[in-house]
Design an enzyme around this catalytic site. Structure first.
Site, short mmCIF file in Angstrom:
data_model
loop_
_atom_site.label_atom_id
_atom_site.label_comp_id
_atom_site.label_asym_id
_atom_site.label_seq_id
_atom_site.Cartn_x
_atom_site.Cartn_y
_atom_site.Cartn_z
N CYS A 1 -1.47 -2.47 0.01
CA CYS A 1 -2.79 -2.15 -0.27
C CYS A 1 -3.15 -0.56 -0.35
O CYS A 1 -4.16 0.11 -0.47
CB CYS A 1 -3.55 -2.66 0.88
SG CYS A 1 -3.71 -4.52 0.98
N ARG B 1 -11.48 -1.60 -4.05
CA ARG B 1 -11.22 -3.08 -3.71
C ARG B 1 -10.79 -3.14 -2.22
O ARG B 1 -11.08 -4.27 -1.64
CB ARG B 1 -9.37 -2.95 -4.36
CG ARG B 1 -8.71 -4.23 -4.06
CD ARG B 1 -7.37 -4.43 -4.41
NE ARG B 1 -6.61 -5.47 -4.22
CZ ARG B 1 -5.44 -5.50 -4.06
NH1 ARG B 1 -4.55 -4.87 -4.49
NH2 ARG B 1 -4.87 -6.94 -4.23
#
Length: 305
Positions: free
Chosen positions: A199, A245
């Site tokens: 991530c 995101r």
């Protein structure tokens, strides 16, 4: 004489046959590499863009297929032995050595990266500088197939995770969400989320950079300043898209639970990331165009009385 020349041209073999030995040589080198990637590295989410990069490069090269046509101004592969440019052979030899080292020692950086010097060397030897100028982008675009070295990934992942987690927590805290951060661990409500390596956005930045450069190539703006600003905006836009995101994943987890955040939504937000990045770049491009048009002198506007 005219009839004889017409008959000879009509009976000549297709131009692509002259390229058959070159294509066979490239296939012997790189089809095994692509096969190994398709059954290994490309199966990972971080490298899933690899086959798309290859297909785009092949398509862009096909669009420039006129550069491969043999004519009076461009030497064909069959005639290349009479010229043998030193630069082309040097570049090709460098690429072949990199391929041999990478293939024998299983170093993907060298094996996959060798495609670029090998192709440039072949183009220089067979067609010369004009073909390289027409095909430089499809060849260099293959660089996005090359996996990043481990020391680069390790060196960039940590700072990116810190930045993304800090940005996401500050934005959510600013709009009233009960979020706290400890390093790369985010706490929101009853949930704790770890901003893992996947991530951090490093590979997303890599993929979005490829998408941004492809967009610039397709738009073909002639202004140097406009292209420079677009190029400089690629990485900030990619980082911002990844922050979006992470924020979406945090909000989904907070409102719908941990299972929702780790399920379909995790993959869906990956698609959102690319949509946000592409739309942001297009919007910035439109803004640059509007500013350039507004500041254009009246004499260049084309209006007349």
């Amino acid at each position: 004489m005219t009839a004889s020349m017409t008959s000879r041209v009509a009976g000549a073999p297709p131009a692509w046959l002259a390229w058959l030995p070159v294509l066979l040589g490239l296939a012997v080198l790189y089809l095994p590499t692509w096969w190994d990637l398709a059954h290994g590295l490309w199966l990972a989410d971080e490298q899933a863009h690899g086959p798309l990069i290859l297909l785009v490069s092949l398509y862009l090269a096909w669009q420039q297929r006129a550069a491969f046509a043999a004519d009076s101004d461009v030497p064909s592969p069959a005639a290349a032995g009479h010229t043998r440019p030193v630069l082309g052979w040097g570049v090709l030899l460098f690429g072949l050595l990199a391929y041999a080292l990478g293939r024998s020692q299983e170093i993907l950086l060298f094996e996959v990266g060798s495609q670029i010097p090998v192709l440039f060397g072949v183009l220089l030897i067979t067609l010369g500088g004009p073909a390289v100028r027409r095909l430089w982008f499809p060849v260099l675009f293959l660089a996005f197939m090359v996996p990043l070295p481990g020391f680069v990934v390790d060196g960039l992942t940590g700072p990116l995770k810190q930045f993304v987690s800090a940005a996401a927590s500050n934005i959510l805290h600013g709009v009233g969400y009960p979020v706290a951060r400890s390093g790369v661990i985010l706490t929101i409500g009853a949930y704790q989320l770890l901003v893992a390596d996947a991530c951090s956005g490093l590979h997303s930045i890599f993929s979005l950079s490829a998408l941004g450069l492809l967009y610039m190539h397709l738009m073909r703006h002639t202004g140097v300043l406009r292209n420079a600003l677009l190029l400089a905006s690629i990485v900030p836009i990619a980082v911002a898209a990844n922050v979006v995101r992470v924020i979406l994943l945090i909000l989904i987890t907070y409102h719908f639970g941990d299972a929702a955040g780790q399920g379909f939504a995790h993959d869906f937000t990956g698609m959102v990331l690319f949509m946000v990045g592409l739309l942001a770049m297009m919007g910035f491009d439109v803004l640059l165009g509007a500013v350039a048009f507004r500041n254009r002198p009246r004499s260049e506007s084309g209006s007349t009385r």
